[in-house]
Design an enzyme around this catalytic site. Structure first.
Site, PDB file in Angstrom:
ATOM      1  N   GLY A  46       0.816  -1.221   0.000  1.00 26.55           N
ATOM      2  CA  GLY A  46       0.000   0.000   0.000  1.00 26.55           C
ATOM      3  C   GLY A  46       0.842   1.260   0.000  1.00 26.55           C
ATOM      4  CB  CYS A  47       3.730   2.282   2.054  1.00 30.70           C
ATOM      5  SG  CYS A  47       2.841   2.180   3.626  1.00 30.70           S
ATOM      6  CB  THR A  48       5.210   0.359  -2.799  1.00 29.77           C
ATOM      7  OG1 THR A  48       6.156  -0.059  -1.808  1.00 29.77           O
ATOM      8  CG2 THR A  48       5.891   0.449  -4.148  1.00 29.77           C
ATOM      9  CB  ALA A  51       5.673   6.098  -2.506  1.00 32.50           C
TER      10      ALA A  51
END
Length: 152
Positions: A46-48, A51
């Site tokens: 999710g964070c990738t 970003a």
């Protein structure tokens, strides 16, 4: 300080960026629209995704006069690896002591075990115009873009 809400003035803060340099929000506050997003952890799905959204929209945000700043409790070294691997063109701040998370009042999610994902959009006057809290990274995309365009 408690939870930052829409209409609040952005507090002044500083932290180390992915290059180990001191970054102070005062250097961009009242000069640009700010997109400040707290995320749980570098290099997770999710964070990738989140970003890479900011990376892929970066030129549009710059054209709209916006600055993107990502914040997590990962180390400077972890942020540098994350930036390099995904070619991220924006600032990542290390909040290892969670003082920024506390300053903003970003809650933990998933039974308090996982750091929360909250995005703030701040106008050129330093006033918070959007606070969006959702663990689903993709939910942030349209909200942020709409908020920035509304300020133009």
């Amino acid at each position: 300080m408690g939870e930052i809400k829409v209409g609040d003035k952005l507090p002044l803060f500083g932290a180390k960026d992915q290059n180990g340099n001191d970054f102070y929000i005062a250097s961009v506050l009242q000069k640009k629209i700010l997109i400040i997003y707290f995320y749980p952890k570098d290099d997770t799905p999710g964070c990738t995704s989140q970003a890479c959204f900011f990376r892929d929209q970066f030129e549009e945000f710059v054209a709209l006069g916006a600055e993107v700043i990502g914040i997590s409790s990962d180390s400077v070294k972890s942020h540098k690896k994350f930036e390099t691997e995904y070619k991220l063109p924006f600032t990542l701040l290390s909040d290892q002591d969670k003082s920024l998370r506390k300053l903003f009042g970003v809650p933990n999610n998933l039974l308090g075990l996982w750091p929360g994902r909250v995005t703030y959009v701040v106008d050129k006057n330093g006033i918070v115009q959007l606070v969006f809290n959702s663990m689903r990274a993709e939910d942030h995309f349209s909200k942020v873009l709409e908020a920035v365009k509304r300020m133009m």
